[in-house]
Write a protein that holds these residues in place. Sequence first.
Motif, PDB file in Angstrom:
ATOM      1  N   VAL A 109       0.846  -1.204   0.000  1.00 30.50           N
ATOM      2  CA  VAL A 109       0.000   0.000   0.000  1.00 30.50           C
ATOM      3  C   VAL A 109       0.876   1.247   0.000  1.00 30.50           C
ATOM      4  O   VAL A 109       0.680   2.165  -0.808  1.00 30.50           O
ATOM      5  N   LEU A 110       1.855   1.292   0.878  1.00 27.39           N
ATOM      6  CA  LEU A 110       2.718   2.476   0.976  1.00 27.39           C
ATOM      7  C   LEU A 110       3.516   2.716  -0.297  1.00 27.39           C
ATOM      8  O   LEU A 110       3.777   3.870  -0.653  1.00 27.39           O
ATOM      9  N   LEU A 111       3.896   1.658  -0.978  1.00 28.65           N
ATOM     10  CA  LEU A 111       4.617   1.805  -2.234  1.00 28.65           C
ATOM     11  C   LEU A 111       3.822   2.669  -3.209  1.00 28.65           C
ATOM     12  O   LEU A 111       4.397   3.480  -3.935  1.00 28.65           O
ATOM     13  N   PHE A 112       2.504   2.521  -3.200  1.00 30.28           N
ATOM     14  CA  PHE A 112       1.659   3.252  -4.143  1.00 30.28           C
ATOM     15  C   PHE A 112       1.118   4.577  -3.611  1.00 30.28           C
ATOM     16  O   PHE A 112       0.688   5.409  -4.405  1.00 30.28           O
ATOM     17  N   VAL A 113       1.111   4.771  -2.308  1.00 30.18           N
ATOM     18  CA  VAL A 113       0.581   6.041  -1.778  1.00 30.18           C
ATOM     19  C   VAL A 113       1.673   7.022  -1.375  1.00 30.18           C
ATOM     20  O   VAL A 113       1.366   8.162  -1.045  1.00 30.18           O
ATOM     21  N   THR A 114       2.921   6.606  -1.423  1.00 28.26           N
ATOM     22  CA  THR A 114       4.001   7.523  -1.075  1.00 28.26           C
ATOM     23  C   THR A 114       4.671   8.000  -2.351  1.00 28.26           C
ATOM     24  O   THR A 114       4.815   7.206  -3.265  1.00 28.26           O
ATOM     25  N   PRO A 115       5.103   9.207  -2.440  1.00 33.44           N
ATOM     26  CA  PRO A 115       5.010  10.153  -1.325  1.00 33.44           C
ATOM     27  C   PRO A 115       3.586  10.689  -1.205  1.00 33.44           C
ATOM     28  O   PRO A 115       3.020  11.167  -2.167  1.00 33.44           O
ATOM     29  N   GLY A 116       3.067  10.546  -0.072  1.00 34.83           N
ATOM     30  CA  GLY A 116       1.754  11.081   0.232  1.00 34.83           C
ATOM     31  C   GLY A 116       1.832  11.760   1.578  1.00 34.83           C
ATOM     32  O   GLY A 116       2.720  11.459   2.364  1.00 34.83           O
ATOM     33  N   ASP A 117       0.916  12.659   1.817  1.00 39.60           N
ATOM     34  CA  ASP A 117       0.951  13.345   3.100  1.00 39.60           C
ATOM     35  C   ASP A 117       0.548  12.389   4.221  1.00 39.60           C
ATOM     36  O   ASP A 117       0.105  11.269   3.978  1.00 39.60           O
ATOM     37  N   PHE A 118       0.727  12.847   5.442  1.00 34.67           N
ATOM     38  CA  PHE A 118       0.434  12.012   6.601  1.00 34.67           C
ATOM     39  C   PHE A 118      -1.024  11.561   6.602  1.00 34.67           C
ATOM     40  O   PHE A 118      -1.316  10.403   6.922  1.00 34.67           O
ATOM     41  N   ALA A 119      -1.940  12.459   6.235  1.00 39.83           N
ATOM     42  CA  ALA A 119      -3.368  12.109   6.254  1.00 39.83           C
ATOM     43  C   ALA A 119      -3.653  10.949   5.293  1.00 39.83           C
ATOM     44  O   ALA A 119      -4.394  10.024   5.636  1.00 39.83           O
ATOM     45  N   THR A 120      -3.074  10.987   4.108  1.00 38.09           N
ATOM     46  CA  THR A 120      -3.290   9.901   3.150  1.00 38.09           C
ATOM     47  C   THR A 120      -2.747   8.594   3.696  1.00 38.09           C
ATOM     48  O   THR A 120      -3.412   7.549   3.618  1.00 38.09           O
ATOM     49  N   GLN A 121      -1.549   8.618   4.264  1.00 40.18           N
ATOM     50  CA  GLN A 121      -0.962   7.404   4.824  1.00 40.18           C
ATOM     51  C   GLN A 121      -1.773   6.905   6.020  1.00 40.18           C
ATOM     52  O   GLN A 121      -1.964   5.697   6.185  1.00 40.18           O
ATOM     53  N   PHE A 122      -2.262   7.824   6.836  1.00 48.07           N
ATOM     54  CA  PHE A 122      -3.081   7.449   7.983  1.00 48.07           C
ATOM     55  C   PHE A 122      -4.355   6.738   7.524  1.00 48.07           C
ATOM     56  O   PHE A 122      -4.707   5.676   8.054  1.00 48.07           O
ATOM     57  N   TRP A 123      -5.062   7.317   6.541  1.00 48.03           N
ATOM     58  CA  TRP A 123      -6.296   6.691   6.067  1.00 48.03           C
ATOM     59  C   TRP A 123      -6.012   5.385   5.358  1.00 48.03           C
ATOM     60  O   TRP A 123      -6.816   4.447   5.442  1.00 48.03           O
ATOM     61  N   ALA A 124      -4.866   5.282   4.691  1.00 51.47           N
ATOM     62  CA  ALA A 124      -4.466   4.003   4.092  1.00 51.47           C
ATOM     63  C   ALA A 124      -4.288   2.958   5.195  1.00 51.47           C
ATOM     64  O   ALA A 124      -4.726   1.809   5.060  1.00 51.47           O
ATOM     65  N   PHE A 125      -3.660   3.353   6.294  1.00 50.00           N
ATOM     66  CA  PHE A 125      -3.475   2.468   7.447  1.00 50.00           C
ATOM     67  C   PHE A 125      -4.832   2.003   7.982  1.00 50.00           C
ATOM     68  O   PHE A 125      -5.059   0.806   8.186  1.00 50.00           O
ATOM     69  N   VAL A 126      -5.730   2.958   8.212  1.00 51.11           N
ATOM     70  CA  VAL A 126      -7.047   2.632   8.774  1.00 51.11           C
ATOM     71  C   VAL A 126      -7.798   1.679   7.855  1.00 51.11           C
ATOM     72  O   VAL A 126      -8.313   0.642   8.312  1.00 51.11           O
ATOM     73  N   TRP A 127      -7.866   1.981   6.561  1.00 51.38           N
ATOM     74  CA  TRP A 127      -8.627   1.144   5.637  1.00 51.38           C
ATOM     75  C   TRP A 127      -7.986  -0.222   5.443  1.00 51.38           C
ATOM     76  O   TRP A 127      -8.688  -1.224   5.322  1.00 51.38           O
ATOM     77  N   PHE A 128      -6.662  -0.268   5.442  1.00 51.10           N
ATOM     78  CA  PHE A 128      -6.000  -1.571   5.350  1.00 51.10           C
ATOM     79  C   PHE A 128      -6.391  -2.447   6.539  1.00 51.10           C
ATOM     80  O   PHE A 128      -6.728  -3.624   6.381  1.00 51.10           O
ATOM     81  N   ARG A 129      -6.366  -1.869   7.738  1.00 51.75           N
ATOM     82  CA  ARG A 129      -6.741  -2.634   8.931  1.00 51.75           C
ATOM     83  C   ARG A 129      -8.210  -3.063   8.861  1.00 51.75           C
ATOM     84  O   ARG A 129      -8.553  -4.184   9.226  1.00 51.75           O
ATOM     85  N   VAL A 130      -9.091  -2.178   8.407  1.00 49.11           N
ATOM     86  CA  VAL A 130     -10.514  -2.522   8.293  1.00 49.11           C
ATOM     87  C   VAL A 130     -10.685  -3.705   7.344  1.00 49.11           C
ATOM     88  O   VAL A 130     -11.348  -4.693   7.681  1.00 49.11           O
ATOM     89  N   PHE A 131     -10.087  -3.625   6.153  1.00 46.88           N
ATOM     90  CA  PHE A 131     -10.242  -4.711   5.182  1.00 46.88           C
ATOM     91  C   PHE A 131      -9.607  -6.004   5.691  1.00 46.88           C
ATOM     92  O   PHE A 131     -10.127  -7.090   5.447  1.00 46.88           O
ATOM     93  N   ASP A 132      -8.490  -5.895   6.407  1.00 51.28           N
ATOM     94  CA  ASP A 132      -7.847  -7.093   6.943  1.00 51.28           C
ATOM     95  C   ASP A 132      -8.693  -7.738   8.041  1.00 51.28           C
ATOM     96  O   ASP A 132      -8.734  -8.958   8.161  1.00 51.28           O
ATOM     97  N   MET A 133      -9.384  -6.918   8.825  1.00 53.71           N
ATOM     98  CA  MET A 133     -10.179  -7.464   9.928  1.00 53.71           C
ATOM     99  C   MET A 133     -11.538  -7.986   9.477  1.00 53.71           C
ATOM    100  O   MET A 133     -11.956  -9.059   9.910  1.00 53.71           O
ATOM    101  N   ILE A 134     -12.248  -7.242   8.617  1.00 55.41           N
ATOM    102  CA  ILE A 134     -13.597  -7.685   8.241  1.00 55.41           C
ATOM    103  C   ILE A 134     -13.583  -8.700   7.105  1.00 55.41           C
ATOM    104  O   ILE A 134     -14.556  -9.407   6.912  1.00 55.41           O
ATOM    105  N   LYS A 135     -12.497  -8.742   6.355  1.00 55.53           N
ATOM    106  CA  LYS A 135     -12.292  -9.722   5.289  1.00 55.53           C
ATOM    107  C   LYS A 135     -13.484  -9.814   4.326  1.00 55.53           C
ATOM    108  O   LYS A 135     -14.153 -10.844   4.242  1.00 55.53           O
TER     109      LYS A 135
END
Length: 173
Positions: A109-135
């Motif tokens: 995910v970071l490979l494709f969103v960087t360089p991105g600002d902190f907010a973009t990376q933060f939301w990428a983190f949140v959504w990655f965790r959501v998709f990983d947990m709810i499957k």
Amino acid sequence: MTPVDTGHAGAIKPDARFMLSDPAHLIAQGFGSGLSPVMPGTFGTLFAWLSFHALSVRWPAVFTPGAWALLIVGGFIAGIWACGRTARNMGVDDHGSMVWDEVIGFWLVLLFVTPGDFATQFWAFVWFRVFDMIKPPPIRQIDRHVGGGLGVMWDDIAAAFYTLLLIAVWRAI
């Protein structure tokens, strides 16, 4: 695949001694980030974010996008071996302490969103965790029907895909 179950009969409770007893365990358990007693997958993903940032900032000439792509592919292949071996040694198909799949998935995910600002990376983190947990489908099917280290690793690649798709749509609107 068996859901995360630290109380499973015959399962080994992970600790630093177990992790350090085999290089596969060290990798699978995210160099210790998976040993967190609460939310080990989230801590593994945080480890991925921090290590990606630290390595990219410290050695930008070495950790280029091409080098990250190779590292992710190599890490995925190594993860199949490490997670498969660690799962067999623990007696559980996909123990929560095995977070190398989160590391590789979030590096992707970071490979494709960087360089991105902190907010973009933060939301990428949140959504990655959501998709990983709810499957959502087909992640749940991958998790249930693809066994061994490949199954452990592959469902997080699918979570990374969903995250990147969501970010692409978000950027397009």
